[in-house]
Design an enzyme around this catalytic site. Sequence first.
Site, mmCIF file in Angstrom:
data_model
loop_
_atom_site.group_PDB
_atom_site.id
_atom_site.type_symbol
_atom_site.label_atom_id
_atom_site.label_comp_id
_atom_site.label_asym_id
_atom_site.label_seq_id
_atom_site.Cartn_x
_atom_site.Cartn_y
_atom_site.Cartn_z
ATOM 1 N N CYS A 38 64.473 135.355 42.082
ATOM 2 C CA CYS A 38 63.076 134.916 42.183
ATOM 3 C C CYS A 38 62.520 135.103 43.583
ATOM 4 C CB CYS A 38 62.919 133.475 41.708
ATOM 5 S SG CYS A 38 63.811 132.299 42.734
ATOM 6 N N ARG A 86 53.752 173.750 41.233
ATOM 7 C CA ARG A 86 54.598 172.566 41.447
ATOM 8 C C ARG A 86 54.012 171.410 40.639
ATOM 9 N NH1 ARG A 86 52.798 171.849 47.745
ATOM 10 N NH2 ARG A 86 50.592 171.924 47.328
ATOM 11 N N GLY A 95 53.324 170.358 55.424
ATOM 12 C CA GLY A 95 52.900 170.602 56.797
ATOM 13 C C GLY A 95 53.961 170.373 57.854
ATOM 14 N N HIS A 140 53.066 132.712 54.074
ATOM 15 C CA HIS A 140 52.325 131.951 53.072
ATOM 16 C C HIS A 140 51.184 132.783 52.494
ATOM 17 C CE1 HIS A 140 49.156 129.139 51.735
ATOM 18 N NE2 HIS A 140 50.197 128.508 51.196
ATOM 19 N N ARG A 143 57.550 181.804 54.454
ATOM 20 C CA ARG A 143 57.257 180.367 54.332
ATOM 21 C C ARG A 143 58.528 179.548 54.170
ATOM 22 N NH1 ARG A 143 51.658 180.203 51.658
ATOM 23 N NH2 ARG A 143 51.445 182.366 51.013
#
Length: 906
Positions: A863, A370, A106, A488, A97
């Site tokens: 901001c 894990r 995967g 907006h 693996r």
Amino acid sequence: MTKSVYAFGAGKAEGRASDKNLLGGKGANLAEMNRIGVPVPPGFTITTDVCTLYNQQGEEKTVAQIRAEVEDGIHHVESIMGMKFGDREDPLLVSVRSGARVSMPGMMDTVLNLGLNDDAVVGLARKSNNERFAWDSYRRFVQMYGDVVLGMKPESKDDVDPFEEIIDELKESQGVQNDTELTTADLQELVKRFKAAVKKATDQDFPTDPWEQLWGAIKAVFSSWENERAIVYRRINKIPEDWGTAVNVQAMVFGNMGDNSATGVAFTRDAATGEDLFNGEYLVNAQGEDVVAGIRTPQQITLEGSQRWAKLQDISEAERQSKYPSLEEVMPEIYQQLSDVETQLESHYKDMQDLEFTIQDGRLWILQTRNGKRTGAAMVRIAMEMLEQGIIDEKLAVLRVEPGRLDELLHPVFDPQALANATPIAKGLPASPGAATGRIVFFADEAEEWAARGEKVILVRIETSPEDVAGMDASQGILTARGGMTSHAAVVARGMGKCCVSGAGTISINYKARTLKIDKQEYKEGDWISLNGSTGNVYSGKIQTREPELSGNFGKLMDLCDKYTRMYVRTNADTPRDSKVARNFGAKGIGLCRTEHMFFEGDRIKAVREMILADDEAGRRKALDKLLPIQREDFEGIFEAMDGLPVTIRLLDPPLHEFVPHEEANQKEMADEMGISAEEVKAKVDSLHEFNPMLGHRGCRLGNTYPEITEMQTRAIIEAALNCMAKGIDTQPEIMVPLIGTKEELQMQERLIRRTVDEIFAERGEKIDYLVGTMIEIPRAALTADEVAEVAEFFSFGTNDLTQMTFGYSRDDAGKFLPIYIEKGILKVDPFQVLDQTGVGQLVEMGTQRGRSTRSDLKVGICGEHGGEPSSVKFCHKVGMNYVSCSPFRVPIARLAAAQAALENE
Ligand code: PEP
Ligand code: MG
């Protein structure tokens, strides 16, 4: 010579958990589990360094270099297992693996049952006393090896797997439906046909020598690091190319050797809720993939889990016991071992573990452990409960929660079951998180009407404008065909904490016909649709939603954040309601109040239009007089909501043409109101037209050309503050000048503001402390910040405009090309969402430093939309900002990110 192979088994290991970079996550944990006495099938790990070598110098040299070590590795496994690779009597089979530093699910390849050939299958059949099992393992191996190592895996969705084709043919000729109905003879036939297919496709015989098989598999895993899927995954997840993958070779154990065997997956805590409850699923006499394949119903591991499951499924206790008993009931001794192992693993790793196990003939083996993936809610609960249980300390608890995941706790969410059954029909930008389901309405005023009669609606617009705000507020969610993350719709929706998907390019809206078309499918007004603002997915129909639960753990986590943070968090809010929401989420003030948003409410737009359409200063002043009391009242509401906290109010910013009527009927109405002709109104509107309004007559350019606007707004702010003070409210106004590029632009505004304030103080005979500062949102302002700071008492980085002007990407038009840029990899992320630290970040850092070189105590904040995005918040900490400001629903996210930044830089 450096070591290339690290062995493990029988309670010993050459590697350990901290060797993740060298052995990959899986390899490091397999080694560590051996060290702490967890039963793990023996094996060895070939390091990630070898992968890098392999891809640099080619296979021949690399194999020669590691051959002896790999052979020793196999002998090590043989001696522990007392079996022999390729043996006719008692063959050792192995799995091969991949395993990179971080899990890449995967993306790379795996081969199981390696070592089988015509001899070994006989041994396996005898040993397992199960001929069918042995041949089933063999045919699975040939298929997997053919696909993965010999390159027979179909490349596109339309191609068929040659092996699946053969299985289908055989099943048809034998008249059976399922693989499980194939007999031993059938499986033998499959192996024969599979081998023939290999010969045909590769012009070579299927390798029967286990060593040849092994080298083929090792090389395939190394090569898979460079496959297309893996490359794309690395690019998206920013995983460096040179990390490489390790290869884990491990003795096979089988959960399908009979009723004394089983396989399953388990979690040390509940991954959905975070509850401290050992849970998981298993199947007797099965292989790992059977548990997830959905052919058989997996059973619960614990008795308690099993009983809860049966209740949800409406299954009686008698039926549960007979058909779906728990592992705890079926194999009590093994269960006890497993339960001990999970406790041991969790306390060792100090985090929730996700483990895979196999029971072979009454013996428990752990194949993998894990840190388990979990929901945002589970993340918070697990961190805080582990803190309470003394497993982790406060700092680790704060670092354990991913800031972005807090979103899930703050907005309504789709019921996961219902979502699983829904199909997306379109995709836009995940502009404002949450889940919304409602009926399509195309006009904001109608959305209000529908909502008033109790309907749940989704407002669907090409794009929204400030006039739509009330309708947006009345809707469950907003879907727009155009506009990016700072459009907006997106900004306003985030402020409201309302779900919004913006810029869904594949939808076409016909306002006249009141229809929405996606591909060929047409949706009408009143049809149900659902939006996922966290993914940007749009679904047809109704999907059940549920309200979020803000548990006590959430509050405790926020308290911890305050303990460790250096920066504090303010909010962008323009209404008392938003201010209150943000305050409840822990905002320590307002960092941006956009006053133009207040100009649209109710009837006041008429006064605004009158001001803009006026011919001269006198006309403007008349209209402004009408606006003054309204604005003053608004500010009083906000000051009251923010009692004791600073409030930054920005002077008018957007271009004037946004406020004027463009439709004929509205122009007529305005003409009547002002006692002038409709033509005059139209002419004035036309004269306001700009080719590039974003770079046009906006920001301080308005206040400098029409000083009376600044005077009115200053008066409204200061009078409101004095009125509040009289009521015992502690107000701390900060007046902010937008869009300056030169010190002189700011200075002209500042003098005007201070003169106006002095007049008010004189009139009222009382004073209040206030600050005058500016936004830094034009590159020139950042470059000359030392000069600007001679005038400004604070800076607030407006990174929306700063990004627009640094990249030269129009905020309004970037939606057309940004998604393509990201798809093509020109940009990794949308710079309007995630601050571009390399480019725009330089201006932010330089601006901060230069500003402070003039005024050492200069207060600096941000901001722009980036103020609520975790990686950007962490950057703001690094450059030494005092605060970040973001929309109310992102305040907790920013608080957590700010605390983490402080801890990470300790
Ligand atoms: C900005 O430019 O970052 C900002 C906050 O101002 P606005 O988005 O209103 O232009
Ligand atoms: Mg701006």
